[in-house]
Design a protein around this motif. Structure first.
Motif, short mmCIF file in Angstrom:
data_model
loop_
_atom_site.label_atom_id
_atom_site.label_comp_id
_atom_site.label_asym_id
_atom_site.label_seq_id
_atom_site.Cartn_x
_atom_site.Cartn_y
_atom_site.Cartn_z
N VAL A 30 18.41 -10.24 2.98
CA VAL A 30 19.20 -10.08 4.11
C VAL A 30 19.06 -11.36 5.26
O VAL A 30 20.03 -11.71 5.74
CB VAL A 30 18.82 -8.92 5.02
N GLU A 31 17.97 -11.85 5.13
CA GLU A 31 17.60 -12.95 6.01
C GLU A 31 18.46 -14.08 5.65
O GLU A 31 18.72 -14.92 6.55
CB GLU A 31 16.13 -13.35 5.77
N ASP A 32 19.00 -14.31 4.54
CA ASP A 32 20.05 -15.21 4.27
C ASP A 32 21.26 -15.13 5.07
O ASP A 32 22.12 -15.96 5.19
CB ASP A 32 20.37 -15.30 2.71
N TYR A 33 21.45 -13.81 5.39
CA TYR A 33 22.76 -13.49 6.08
C TYR A 33 22.61 -13.40 7.69
O TYR A 33 23.54 -13.23 8.69
CB TYR A 33 23.64 -12.24 5.55
N VAL A 34 21.36 -12.85 7.86
CA VAL A 34 21.02 -12.22 9.33
C VAL A 34 19.95 -13.10 9.69
O VAL A 34 18.90 -12.87 9.14
CB VAL A 34 20.86 -10.81 9.40
N ALA A 35 19.95 -13.84 10.88
CA ALA A 35 18.67 -14.43 11.29
C ALA A 35 17.86 -13.56 12.27
O ALA A 35 16.66 -13.79 12.47
CB ALA A 35 19.04 -15.89 11.96
N SER A 36 18.81 -13.00 13.21
CA SER A 36 18.14 -11.99 14.25
C SER A 36 19.00 -10.62 14.23
O SER A 36 19.84 -10.48 13.63
CB SER A 36 18.16 -12.66 15.71
N ARG A 37 18.37 -9.70 15.09
CA ARG A 37 19.16 -8.51 15.19
C ARG A 37 20.41 -8.92 15.92
O ARG A 37 21.34 -8.07 15.89
CB ARG A 37 18.49 -7.55 16.27
N ALA A 38 20.53 -9.67 16.80
CA ALA A 38 22.26 -10.14 17.37
C ALA A 38 23.06 -10.56 16.37
O ALA A 38 24.11 -10.21 16.48
CB ALA A 38 21.78 -11.37 18.45
N VAL A 40 23.31 -8.73 13.36
CA VAL A 40 23.44 -7.74 12.61
C VAL A 40 25.06 -7.13 12.54
O VAL A 40 25.64 -6.80 11.77
CB VAL A 40 22.60 -6.51 12.71
N GLU A 41 25.43 -6.97 13.94
CA GLU A 41 26.70 -6.45 14.18
C GLU A 41 27.89 -7.11 13.85
O GLU A 41 28.93 -6.78 12.81
CB GLU A 41 27.05 -5.88 15.75
N PRO A 42 27.99 -8.50 14.17
CA PRO A 42 28.89 -9.27 13.68
C PRO A 42 28.80 -9.57 11.90
O PRO A 42 29.93 -9.53 11.19
CB PRO A 42 28.74 -10.84 13.90
N THR A 43 27.72 -9.36 11.29
CA THR A 43 27.64 -9.59 10.06
C THR A 43 28.22 -8.14 9.14
O THR A 43 28.91 -8.01 8.19
CB THR A 43 26.41 -9.61 9.32
N LEU A 44 27.67 -6.99 9.66
CA LEU A 44 28.30 -5.71 9.42
C LEU A 44 29.83 -5.71 9.53
O LEU A 44 30.46 -4.91 8.68
CB LEU A 44 27.61 -4.54 10.27
N ARG A 45 30.30 -6.09 10.78
CA ARG A 45 31.71 -6.22 10.62
C ARG A 45 32.28 -7.02 9.84
O ARG A 45 33.37 -6.66 9.08
CB ARG A 45 32.00 -6.76 12.31
N ARG A 46 31.87 -8.31 9.63
CA ARG A 46 32.44 -9.16 8.53
C ARG A 46 32.42 -8.25 6.98
O ARG A 46 33.41 -8.46 6.45
CB ARG A 46 31.69 -10.28 8.36
N PHE A 47 31.48 -7.75 6.57
CA PHE A 47 31.27 -7.05 5.59
C PHE A 47 32.31 -5.96 5.71
O PHE A 47 32.89 -5.58 4.31
CB PHE A 47 29.87 -6.50 5.23
N GLN A 48 32.38 -5.04 6.66
CA GLN A 48 33.43 -4.07 6.54
C GLN A 48 34.82 -4.44 6.53
O GLN A 48 35.64 -3.84 5.73
CB GLN A 48 33.19 -3.27 7.86
N ASN A 175 19.72 -1.06 6.86
CA ASN A 175 18.36 -0.81 6.73
C ASN A 175 17.39 -2.06 7.09
O ASN A 175 16.36 -1.71 8.03
CB ASN A 175 17.99 -0.50 5.17
N TRP A 176 17.78 -3.08 7.07
CA TRP A 176 17.01 -4.26 7.59
C TRP A 176 16.85 -3.88 9.09
O TRP A 176 16.01 -4.22 9.74
CB TRP A 176 17.51 -5.59 7.19
N VAL A 178 17.26 -1.44 10.72
CA VAL A 178 16.49 -0.30 11.09
C VAL A 178 14.89 -0.63 11.04
O VAL A 178 14.45 -0.22 12.01
CB VAL A 178 16.71 1.02 10.32
N VAL A 179 14.54 -1.36 10.02
CA VAL A 179 13.24 -1.86 9.84
C VAL A 179 12.73 -2.55 11.17
O VAL A 179 11.69 -2.57 11.73
CB VAL A 179 13.11 -2.26 8.64
N GLN A 180 13.64 -3.42 11.64
CA GLN A 180 13.61 -4.41 12.65
C GLN A 180 13.25 -3.80 13.86
O GLN A 180 12.43 -4.08 14.73
CB GLN A 180 14.56 -5.54 12.83
N LYS A 181 14.07 -2.59 13.85
CA LYS A 181 14.04 -1.95 15.42
C LYS A 181 12.58 -1.04 15.40
O LYS A 181 11.95 -0.97 16.39
CB LYS A 181 15.11 -0.75 15.42
N ARG A 182 12.25 -0.68 14.19
CA ARG A 182 10.92 0.07 14.23
C ARG A 182 9.81 -1.01 14.64
O ARG A 182 8.74 -0.70 15.03
CB ARG A 182 10.64 0.61 12.94
#
Length: 200
Positions: A30-38, A40-48, A175-176, A178-182
């Motif tokens: 996941v780190e290849d696509y997402v560097a930080s929690r910020a 996550v939303e754009p990446t999820l939007r792009r995947f959707q 899931n990544w 969620v783990v980062q939030k925890r």
């Protein structure tokens, strides 16, 4: 200069199947696509968005498959009829038959031996063909329809795989997150605990 641009474009082009449908990226890390929690939303939007595009292509292909499955029996039946007419000799007796004028309206006709047939081409166009040419045309149309159906079914399987891959990617990124939030919550609680110990 233009040839260098073309080479760069072809080397940067995303891999695709033989009909140009791009492969979905497989998210192993996941780190290849997402560097930080910020991110996550754009990446999820792009995947959707990619999932929606694949599903749109899948719906179009399903309609095309249905159309081909409707057309192929008609082409095959017409080809069989042309082959039957081709076998008739000039001294054969006329054939008495019924033909469809409308969905519920039929007429009787006598068909004498003939060396030409009329084929509907679509868009209210009918053309006269010598029997040999009609047979060749219909045979090529039937082969093309079968090949197109085969390609469509192959593409449908490919698209289903890509949708599944993208759904897995969405789940992994989520899931990544969620783990980062925890982790952040645990670090926050530890920091508050240390701050409370230091204050006392």
């Amino acid at each position: 200069m233009a040839s260098k641009d073309k080479e760069a474009a072809s080397s940067d082009a995303t891999p695709s199947n033989p009909r140009g449908i791009p492969y979905a990226p497989f998210v192993d890390k996941v780190e290849d696509y997402v560097a930080s929690r910020a991110d996550v939303e754009p990446t999820l939007r792009r995947f959707q968005e990619m999932i929606a595009k694949y599903q749109f292509m899948e719906q179009n292909l399903q309609r095309r498959v249905a159309g081909l499955k409707d057309k192929m029996p008609d082409i095959s039946k017409t080809l069989d009829t042309v082959r039957f007419l081709k076998l008739r000799t000039p001294d054969s007796d006329p054939i008495e038959t019924t033909f469809e004028l409308n969905d519920t309206l039929y007429a009787k006709a006598e068909i004498p031996p003939t060396d030409e047939v009329y084929l509907w081409l679509g868009a209210n166009v009918m053309l006269s063909y010598p029997i040999d040419e009609a047979e060749t045309l219909l045979d090529s149309k039937l082969r093309a329809a079968k090949q197109s159906l085969s390609n469509c079914e192959e593409d449908l399987d490919f698209l289903r795989e890509q949708v599944t891959t993208m759904e897995v990617a969405v789940a992994r990124v989520y899931n990544w997150d969620v783990v980062q939030k925890r982790k952040e919550k645990e670090e926050e609680e530890k920091a508050q605990g240390k701050g409370a110990e230091a204050a006392s």
